[in-house]
Scaffold this motif. Structure first.
Motif, PDB file in Angstrom:
ATOM      1  N   HIS A  26      27.859  46.138  36.963  1.00  0.00           N
ATOM      2  CA  HIS A  26      27.535  47.505  37.392  1.00  0.00           C
ATOM      3  C   HIS A  26      27.025  47.494  38.814  1.00  0.00           C
ATOM      4  CE1 HIS A  26      28.277  49.103  33.406  1.00  0.00           C
ATOM      5  NE2 HIS A  26      27.569  48.103  32.908  1.00  0.00           N
ATOM      6  N   MET A  27      27.628  46.641  39.639  1.00  0.00           N
ATOM      7  CA  MET A  27      27.245  46.565  41.046  1.00  0.00           C
ATOM      8  C   MET A  27      28.210  47.325  41.934  1.00  0.00           C
ATOM      9  SD  MET A  27      26.072  42.557  41.190  1.00  0.00           S
ATOM     10  CE  MET A  27      27.339  41.928  40.070  1.00  0.00           C
ATOM     11  N   GLY A  28      29.192  47.980  41.338  1.00  0.00           N
ATOM     12  CA  GLY A  28      30.174  48.716  42.126  1.00  0.00           C
ATOM     13  C   GLY A  28      31.204  47.815  42.785  1.00  0.00           C
ATOM     14  N   HIS A  29      31.280  46.571  42.326  1.00  0.00           N
ATOM     15  CA  HIS A  29      32.240  45.648  42.915  1.00  0.00           C
ATOM     16  C   HIS A  29      33.655  45.999  42.471  1.00  0.00           C
ATOM     17  CE1 HIS A  29      28.957  42.309  43.403  1.00  0.00           C
ATOM     18  NE2 HIS A  29      28.838  43.290  44.278  1.00  0.00           N
ATOM     19  N   ARG A  30      34.609  45.889  43.410  1.00  0.00           N
ATOM     20  CA  ARG A  30      35.982  46.251  43.068  1.00  0.00           C
ATOM     21  C   ARG A  30      36.896  45.027  42.995  1.00  0.00           C
ATOM     22  NH1 ARG A  30      36.635  51.706  43.532  1.00  0.00           N
ATOM     23  NH2 ARG A  30      38.365  51.340  42.094  1.00  0.00           N
ATOM     24  N   ALA A  31      36.340  43.839  43.144  1.00  0.00           N
ATOM     25  CA  ALA A  31      37.096  42.601  42.939  1.00  0.00           C
ATOM     26  C   ALA A  31      36.448  41.849  41.785  1.00  0.00           C
ATOM     27  CB  ALA A  31      37.096  41.733  44.195  1.00  0.00           C
ATOM     28  N   MET A  32      37.266  41.421  40.827  1.00  0.00           N
ATOM     29  CA  MET A  32      36.764  40.680  39.677  1.00  0.00           C
ATOM     30  C   MET A  32      37.676  39.499  39.401  1.00  0.00           C
ATOM     31  SD  MET A  32      35.263  43.674  37.173  1.00  0.00           S
ATOM     32  CE  MET A  32      34.217  42.562  36.225  1.00  0.00           C
ATOM     33  N   TYR A  33      37.063  38.418  38.902  1.00  0.00           N
ATOM     34  CA  TYR A  33      37.750  37.136  38.810  1.00  0.00           C
ATOM     35  C   TYR A  33      37.538  36.507  37.436  1.00  0.00           C
ATOM     36  CZ  TYR A  33      36.842  37.501  43.892  1.00  0.00           C
ATOM     37  OH  TYR A  33      36.743  37.934  45.186  1.00  0.00           O
ATOM     38  N   TRP A  34      38.532  35.745  36.984  1.00  0.00           N
ATOM     39  CA  TRP A  34      38.375  34.820  35.857  1.00  0.00           C
ATOM     40  C   TRP A  34      38.597  33.402  36.361  1.00  0.00           C
ATOM     41  CZ3 TRP A  34      35.937  35.811  31.646  1.00  0.00           C
ATOM     42  CH2 TRP A  34      36.035  37.047  31.006  1.00  0.00           C
ATOM     43  N   SER A  50      41.848  43.325  41.990  1.00  0.00           N
ATOM     44  CA  SER A  50      41.319  44.064  43.118  1.00  0.00           C
ATOM     45  C   SER A  50      41.625  45.538  42.897  1.00  0.00           C
ATOM     46  CB  SER A  50      41.965  43.570  44.419  1.00  0.00           C
ATOM     47  OG  SER A  50      41.451  44.243  45.535  1.00  0.00           O
ATOM     48  N   TYR A  51      40.583  46.362  42.884  1.00  0.00           N
ATOM     49  CA  TYR A  51      40.745  47.793  42.589  1.00  0.00           C
ATOM     50  C   TYR A  51      41.536  47.997  41.305  1.00  0.00           C
ATOM     51  CZ  TYR A  51      38.917  48.481  47.268  1.00  0.00           C
ATOM     52  OH  TYR A  51      38.112  48.466  48.390  1.00  0.00           O
ATOM     53  N   GLU A  52      41.159  47.261  40.284  1.00  0.00           N
ATOM     54  CA  GLU A  52      41.698  47.346  38.931  1.00  0.00           C
ATOM     55  C   GLU A  52      43.164  46.924  38.818  1.00  0.00           C
ATOM     56  OE1 GLU A  52      39.972  51.048  39.596  1.00  0.00           O
ATOM     57  OE2 GLU A  52      38.629  49.365  39.993  1.00  0.00           O
ATOM     58  N   LYS A  53      43.703  46.335  39.863  1.00  0.00           N
ATOM     59  CA  LYS A  53      45.086  45.855  39.790  1.00  0.00           C
ATOM     60  C   LYS A  53      45.094  44.331  39.918  1.00  0.00           C
ATOM     61  CE  LYS A  53      47.370  49.961  41.705  1.00  0.00           C
ATOM     62  NZ  LYS A  53      47.343  50.579  40.387  1.00  0.00           N
ATOM     63  N   LEU A  54      45.940  43.691  39.130  1.00  0.00           N
ATOM     64  CA  LEU A  54      46.050  42.242  39.197  1.00  0.00           C
ATOM     65  C   LEU A  54      46.650  41.853  40.539  1.00  0.00           C
ATOM     66  CD1 LEU A  54      45.761  39.538  37.636  1.00  0.00           C
ATOM     67  CD2 LEU A  54      48.119  39.873  36.875  1.00  0.00           C
ATOM     68  N   SER A  55      45.917  41.088  41.323  1.00  0.00           N
ATOM     69  CA  SER A  55      46.416  40.706  42.645  1.00  0.00           C
ATOM     70  C   SER A  55      46.755  39.226  42.732  1.00  0.00           C
ATOM     71  CB  SER A  55      45.397  41.072  43.736  1.00  0.00           C
ATOM     72  OG  SER A  55      44.159  40.427  43.497  1.00  0.00           O
ATOM     73  N   ILE A  56      46.129  38.409  41.904  1.00  0.00           N
ATOM     74  CA  ILE A  56      46.425  36.978  41.908  1.00  0.00           C
ATOM     75  C   ILE A  56      46.482  36.477  40.465  1.00  0.00           C
ATOM     76  CG2 ILE A  56      45.596  34.662  42.538  1.00  0.00           C
ATOM     77  CD1 ILE A  56      44.321  35.880  45.015  1.00  0.00           C
ATOM     78  N   ASN A  57      47.563  35.775  40.149  1.00  0.00           N
ATOM     79  CA  ASN A  57      47.709  35.051  38.888  1.00  0.00           C
ATOM     80  C   ASN A  57      48.077  33.631  39.292  1.00  0.00           C
ATOM     81  OD1 ASN A  57      48.686  33.756  36.588  1.00  0.00           O
ATOM     82  ND2 ASN A  57      49.686  35.570  35.794  1.00  0.00           N
ATOM     83  N   GLU A  58      47.196  32.684  39.030  1.00  0.00           N
ATOM     84  CA  GLU A  58      47.420  31.310  39.453  1.00  0.00           C
ATOM     85  C   GLU A  58      48.294  30.560  38.449  1.00  0.00           C
ATOM     86  OE1 GLU A  58      45.370  29.655  42.719  1.00  0.00           O
ATOM     87  OE2 GLU A  58      46.749  31.359  42.655  1.00  0.00           O
ATOM     88  N   SER A  59      49.444  31.143  38.131  1.00  0.00           N
ATOM     89  CA  SER A  59      50.413  30.502  37.225  1.00  0.00           C
ATOM     90  C   SER A  59      49.769  30.142  35.889  1.00  0.00           C
ATOM     91  CB  SER A  59      51.008  29.241  37.870  1.00  0.00           C
ATOM     92  OG  SER A  59      51.623  29.557  39.082  1.00  0.00           O
ATOM     93  N   VAL A  60      49.002  31.087  35.372  1.00  0.00           N
ATOM     94  CA  VAL A  60      48.311  30.860  34.109  1.00  0.00           C
ATOM     95  C   VAL A  60      49.282  31.130  32.949  1.00  0.00           C
ATOM     96  CG1 VAL A  60      46.366  31.614  32.670  1.00  0.00           C
ATOM     97  CG2 VAL A  60      46.128  31.539  35.168  1.00  0.00           C
ATOM     98  N   LEU A  73      34.709  46.692  34.031  1.00  0.00           N
ATOM     99  CA  LEU A  73      35.024  45.822  32.902  1.00  0.00           C
ATOM    100  C   LEU A  73      36.217  44.929  33.191  1.00  0.00           C
ATOM    101  CD1 LEU A  73      34.735  48.189  29.788  1.00  0.00           C
ATOM    102  CD2 LEU A  73      33.271  46.254  30.327  1.00  0.00           C
ATOM    103  N   LEU A  74      36.139  43.714  32.676  1.00  0.00           N
ATOM    104  CA  LEU A  74      37.256  42.784  32.773  1.00  0.00           C
ATOM    105  C   LEU A  74      37.342  42.047  31.448  1.00  0.00           C
ATOM    106  CD1 LEU A  74      39.365  41.574  34.792  1.00  0.00           C
ATOM    107  CD2 LEU A  74      37.687  39.778  35.269  1.00  0.00           C
ATOM    108  N   ALA A  92      33.529  36.531  37.521  1.00  0.00           N
ATOM    109  CA  ALA A  92      32.785  36.795  38.746  1.00  0.00           C
ATOM    110  C   ALA A  92      33.219  38.137  39.316  1.00  0.00           C
ATOM    111  CB  ALA A  92      33.013  35.681  39.772  1.00  0.00           C
ATOM    112  N   SER A  93      32.372  38.696  40.181  1.00  0.00           N
ATOM    113  CA  SER A  93      32.731  39.930  40.866  1.00  0.00           C
ATOM    114  C   SER A  93      32.213  39.876  42.295  1.00  0.00           C
ATOM    115  CB  SER A  93      32.162  41.153  40.135  1.00  0.00           C
ATOM    116  OG  SER A  93      30.752  41.232  40.293  1.00  0.00           O
ATOM    117  N   SER A  94      32.843  40.663  43.171  1.00  0.00           N
ATOM    118  CA  SER A  94      32.388  40.754  44.554  1.00  0.00           C
ATOM    119  C   SER A  94      32.871  42.060  45.158  1.00  0.00           C
ATOM    120  CB  SER A  94      32.887  39.568  45.381  1.00  0.00           C
ATOM    121  OG  SER A  94      34.279  39.671  45.613  1.00  0.00           O
ATOM    122  N   GLN A  95      32.305  42.390  46.302  1.00  0.00           N
ATOM    123  CA  GLN A  95      32.839  43.499  47.068  1.00  0.00           C
ATOM    124  C   GLN A  95      34.260  43.138  47.487  1.00  0.00           C
ATOM    125  OE1 GLN A  95      31.370  46.323  47.628  1.00  0.00           O
ATOM    126  NE2 GLN A  95      29.151  46.023  47.599  1.00  0.00           N
ATOM    127  N   ALA A  96      35.136  44.116  47.523  1.00  0.00           N
ATOM    128  CA  ALA A  96      36.499  43.854  47.984  1.00  0.00           C
ATOM    129  C   ALA A  96      36.575  44.170  49.482  1.00  0.00           C
ATOM    130  CB  ALA A  96      37.483  44.723  47.201  1.00  0.00           C
TER     131      ALA A  96
END
Lengths: 113, 110
Positions: A26-34, A50-60, A73-74, A92-96
């Motif tokens: 609830h920090m208002g971060h728009r980038a979230m990571y697994w 990033s902004y609720e859209k998947l931007s990176i998938n590391e070949s998972v 939420l993630l 994890a989360s961060s400012q975008a």
């Protein structure tokens, strides 16, 4: 509130089960990571939203399915996992769009039996 | 992002300054140097970051050499709670990825 909350803290699942990991901030971060972390190894990036859209998938592998239902939420949906998928899963989360520190949760310790 | 190289382990006496080196000889002009640490069984914790100037906050100081090819994280008065794995990361401005290397396992000795 500078916390990233992950639930559950521990999870044991069978190879045929379906389960989900949850992450909330609830920090208002728009980038979230697994991240996935095996014992005595550094965290490995899995996905970035990033902004609720998947931007990176590391070949998972597709047995891991991320979801970002809203900006706070993630989720990570798990299906047909293997014992080698047992690990600590970190959110994890961060400012975008800026140089910023990432805040990490305490992780979910997953054991696949 | 540039590769970083850190010693695998270090010891430091409690109360002394802990100086953790990091080599990033291929760093580009718009890559920042970040430091995180991970205490056993916890998620990584941000410590500090910088571009070219030295930086200080309540946790640590970051000294970056003038050519930016290396940096040192300084914990001024190490305590037992500073025992952790410390990660040095070079991160391109605007890059969404935060990629961890193998880090330095710092042990504070009583």
């Amino acid at each position: 509130d500078t916390e990233v909350t992950q639930t559950p803290k521990h999870l044991v699942m069978g190879m045929t089960n379906k389960k989900s990991l949850k992450c909330e901030q609830h920090m208002g971060h728009r980038a979230m990571y697994w991240y996935k972390q095996k014992a005595k190894k550094p965290p490995e990036l899995m996905f970035v939203y990033s902004y609720e859209k998947l931007s990176i998938n590391e070949s998972v592998p597709s047995r891991f399915s991320p979801e970002c239902p809203n900006s706070s939420l993630l989720n990570l949906h798990l299906h047909a996992l293997q014992p080698e998928d047992s690990a600590l899963y970190l959110c994890a989360s961060s400012q975008a769009d800026r140089v910023a520190e990432a805040f990490f949760g305490q992780g979910t310790r997953l054991t696949v039996v | 992002d540039a590769k970083t190289t850190q010693p695998p382990s270090m010891d430091c006496a409690e109360g002394r300054a802990a100086n953790l080196p990091c080599n990033h000889s291929t760093i580009s002009g718009n890559e920042y140097v970040y430091w995180y640490r991970q205490i056993h069984s916890q998620g990584p914790q941000y410590i500090i970051h910088g571009l070219k100037n030295n930086e200080t906050n309540e946790m640590a100081s970051l000294i970056i050499t003038e050519d930016r090819k290396s940096s040192t994280l300084i914990l001024p008065h190490a305590t037992l709670r500073d025992t952790a794995v410390y990660y040095c990361i070079a991160r391109l401005f605007g890059n969404e990825k935060l990629t961890f290397g193998t880090g330095t396992r710092l042990t504070i000795i009583p």
